[in-house]
Design a protein around this motif. Structure first.
Motif, PDB file in Angstrom:
ATOM      1  N   ALA A   1      -1.207   1.586  -8.331  1.00 40.22           N
ATOM      2  CA  ALA A   1      -2.125   2.830  -8.232  1.00 40.22           C
ATOM      3  C   ALA A   1      -1.827   3.797  -9.584  1.00 40.22           C
ATOM      4  O   ALA A   1      -2.851   4.653  -9.969  1.00 40.22           O
ATOM      5  CB  ALA A   1      -1.416   3.477  -6.991  1.00 40.22           C
TER       6      ALA A   1
ATOM      7  N   ASP B   1       4.218   9.723  -3.803  1.00 37.51           N
ATOM      8  CA  ASP B   1       3.486   8.890  -2.747  1.00 37.51           C
ATOM      9  C   ASP B   1       4.391   7.659  -2.368  1.00 37.51           C
ATOM     10  O   ASP B   1       4.790   7.378  -0.978  1.00 37.51           O
ATOM     11  CB  ASP B   1       2.028   8.500  -3.026  1.00 37.51           C
TER      12      ASP B   1
ATOM     13  N   THR C   1      -7.150  12.589  -1.482  1.00 31.62           N
ATOM     14  CA  THR C   1      -7.423  11.237  -1.049  1.00 31.62           C
ATOM     15  C   THR C   1      -8.589  11.469   0.192  1.00 31.62           C
ATOM     16  O   THR C   1      -8.410  12.429   0.827  1.00 31.62           O
ATOM     17  CB  THR C   1      -6.397  10.553  -0.668  1.00 31.62           C
TER      18      THR C   1
ATOM     19  N   HIS D   1       6.356   6.783   1.106  1.00 35.34           N
ATOM     20  CA  HIS D   1       6.060   5.796   2.042  1.00 35.34           C
ATOM     21  C   HIS D   1       7.428   5.290   2.676  1.00 35.34           C
ATOM     22  O   HIS D   1       7.486   4.321   3.439  1.00 35.34           O
ATOM     23  CB  HIS D   1       5.442   4.594   1.140  1.00 35.34           C
TER      24      HIS D   1
ATOM     25  N   SER E   1       1.033   3.690  -2.668  1.00 36.94           N
ATOM     26  CA  SER E   1       0.671   4.775  -3.151  1.00 36.94           C
ATOM     27  C   SER E   1      -0.884   4.724  -3.186  1.00 36.94           C
ATOM     28  O   SER E   1      -1.704   3.943  -3.231  1.00 36.94           O
ATOM     29  CB  SER E   1       1.291   4.956  -4.473  1.00 36.94           C
ATOM     30  N   ARG E   2      -1.214   6.057  -2.728  1.00 37.63           N
ATOM     31  CA  ARG E   2      -2.807   6.070  -3.041  1.00 37.63           C
ATOM     32  C   ARG E   2      -3.457   6.464  -4.244  1.00 37.63           C
ATOM     33  O   ARG E   2      -2.955   6.948  -5.134  1.00 37.63           O
ATOM     34  CB  ARG E   2      -3.085   7.278  -1.976  1.00 37.63           C
TER      35      ARG E   2
ATOM     36  N   LYS F   1       0.906  -1.137  -0.010  1.00 33.44           N
ATOM     37  CA  LYS F   1      -0.006   0.097  -0.024  1.00 33.44           C
ATOM     38  C   LYS F   1       1.010   1.283  -0.003  1.00 33.44           C
ATOM     39  O   LYS F   1       0.763   2.081   0.800  1.00 33.44           O
ATOM     40  CB  LYS F   1      -1.079   0.109   1.166  1.00 33.44           C
TER      41      LYS F   1
ATOM     42  N   ALA G   1      -5.443   2.154  -0.964  1.00 30.57           N
ATOM     43  CA  ALA G   1      -3.851   2.465  -1.319  1.00 30.57           C
ATOM     44  C   ALA G   1      -3.366   1.186  -2.081  1.00 30.57           C
ATOM     45  O   ALA G   1      -3.946  -0.022  -1.558  1.00 30.57           O
ATOM     46  CB  ALA G   1      -2.954   2.796  -0.126  1.00 30.57           C
TER      47      ALA G   1
ATOM     48  N   THR H   1       1.980   9.411  -8.053  1.00 25.76           N
ATOM     49  CA  THR H   1       2.030   8.100  -7.633  1.00 25.76           C
ATOM     50  C   THR H   1       3.597   7.964  -7.071  1.00 25.76           C
ATOM     51  O   THR H   1       3.582   7.346  -5.902  1.00 25.76           O
ATOM     52  CB  THR H   1       1.715   7.147  -8.762  1.00 25.76           C
TER      53      THR H   1
END
Length: 458
Positions: A77, A114, A457, A118, A63-64, A61, A71, A111
């Motif tokens: 994503a 993100d 998001t 992470h 990238s949202r 998970k 995610a 993406t």
């Protein structure tokens, strides 16, 4: 020198301070437009089904998915996010390249940002702006160098080269790694025009595949996997294989690396239909305003258009067509404009697509070739309206509304953004839309670009 070399040197060597204020401003304008399209696309055709399918492609998970609370792995994503940008045919366009340059690129880069967050890394607003501008330089310079009729879908295929360059810039690749990444991307590149002709949802998915493939290419290049080096003009390189042997001219664009920002050549799409239909919309709106006729007065309309328009949107009207087909049907679009004065997303709902009145008028629209020999020209288009009382009115549309030479005003840009925002499948408060605008207006000041993703998001 191989043509890949100056392109790669441009991407790696260009710094934020080398960018013009005009290019930075345009980047923010079209980023806002693209995010608006992505939020609207959450309610697009099969968007929920595509997201549901993508959830089965991996457990990570990193990238949202924008406009949702989901995610996914970054490659999954990217497919969904890029699809959402393009699926409503509302995303910005580079006309001389026949390219939607931001869809694949932003689908990949936001993406990627993100994913980096992470992993505990931050991307600043300046780094994001720089990556966008350089990626647009790559995809648009490649696309506008073709003299061939489009056989492969450039927004997916050629857009992916730009996305790869942008992601590589965000990862701080050197020239060798970027060269490998672009070659690896080319090994995956695809997306053809059959989906366009049929009005298939795969058209938007091809944009998603391009975004994913750019991330895969950078993942592999980061681990020193070699890619082919002559991916542009080699015997089976992009131009000879996918555009057509000898059907390209690199000199004009290649002489402008570091001198011309292609983002300044990008234009808005004010209507959610194929850009090639916007010239007729513009013409019919102007004629109706000037002469005051009603749609019931119209006997026929003749659209004299360049080869590209005839080939891509000169298709016959079909009752109960799929939305993607209707958005690319000039007869249907002209009928909507004559009846309602504009074209909106609601015009592609089932009740409109089966409407007899619209259909009868659409069958009175005739699309004919003009004398233009440029296989990639959008305009000018000559639109002539013939009335039942024997009057006729003509209009030559050279630069449709949204073109860089006929741009949307700031108010029109914001009106479109808020219109898109209201189409979200999962409603997001208006106040957050205003915060998105503020963040993008001040993007160069952002220390962490995921602040922008946080807002889109839920």
């Amino acid at each position: 020198m191989k043509p890949e070399i100056p392109m790669i040197k441009h991407v790696i060597g260009t710094k934020y301070n080398d960018l013009s204020p005009e290019a930075i401003e345009k980047t923010k304008i079209f980023l806002l437009d693209t995010i608006g399209c992505s939020i609207a696309g959450t309610s697009g055709p099969s968007a929920k089904e595509i997201l549901s399918t993508a959830k089965a492609w991996g457990a990570a998970k990193s990238s949202r998915v924008w406009g949702t609370h989901k995610a996914l792995p970054h490659t999954s994503a990217a497919i969904v996010n890029a699809y959402q940008i393009h699926c409503l045919e509302f995303d910005c366009v580079h006309e001389s390249g026949v390219l939607h340059p931001m869809s694949t690129l932003i689908g990949a880069t936001l993406t990627e940002i993100d994913r980096q967050q992470h992993e505990g890394k931050k991307v600043t607003g300046k780094e994001f702006i720089q990556a966008i501008i350089l990626g647009i330089d790559v995809s648009c310079s490649i696309a506008k160098s073709s003299n061939a009729p489009m056989r492969f879908f450039r927004p997916a295929l050629t857009g992916g080269f730009g996305a790869t360059a942008s992601v590589a810039k965000l990862r701080r690749f050197d020239e060798k790694k970027l060269h490998n990444a672009l070659g690896i991307y080319y090994g995956q590149a695809g997306g053809n025009m059959q989906a366009h002709i049929e009005g298939s949802k795969l058209l938007g998915l091809q944009v998603g595949f391009g975004a994913r493939n750019s991330l895969v290419a950078c993942d592999l290049a980061e681990r020193n996997i070699e890619g082919p080096k002559d991916f542009l003009t080699g015997k089976y390189g992009y131009f000879n294989l996918m555009e057509g042997e000898g059907l390209y001219d690199l000199d004009p664009a290649w002489q402008e690396w570091g001198k011309a920002s292609r983002i300044l050549e990008v234009g808005h799409k004010p209507f959610p239909s194929g850009r090639l239909t916007h010239y007729a919309i513009d013409a019919l709106q102007s004629l109706k305003k000037k002469h005051g006729f009603k749609h019931k007065d119209v006997r026929k309309v003749i659209c004299k258009v360049p080869p590209l328009t005839l080939r891509l949107v000169g298709r016959p009207y079909k009752k109960n067509a799929e939305p993607n087909y209707a958005k690319l049907c000039l007869g249907y679009i002209c009928a909507l404009t004559l009846i309602y004065g504009e074209v909106s997303q609601e015009d592609f709902h089932p009740q409109k697509l089966s409407d007899k009145g619209i259909g009868n008028l659409a069958e009175k629209i005739y699309v004919e070739p003009d004398e233009n020999t440029d296989l990639n020209a959008f305009g000018p288009q000559q639109i002539t309206v013939y009335l039942k009382n024997e009057q006729k009115f003509a209009y030559s549309s050279k630069y449709a509304i949204g073109h860089p030479r006929n741009p949307l005003s700031r108010k029109q840009q914001l009106d479109k953004f808020f219109y898109c925002w209201k189409m979200a499948e999962n409603k997001i408060p208006h106040k957050i839309a205003e915060n998105v605008i503020h963040k993008i207006d001040n993007l160069e000041k952002l220390k962490n670009t995921t602040e922008l993703i946080d807002l889109i998001t839920i």
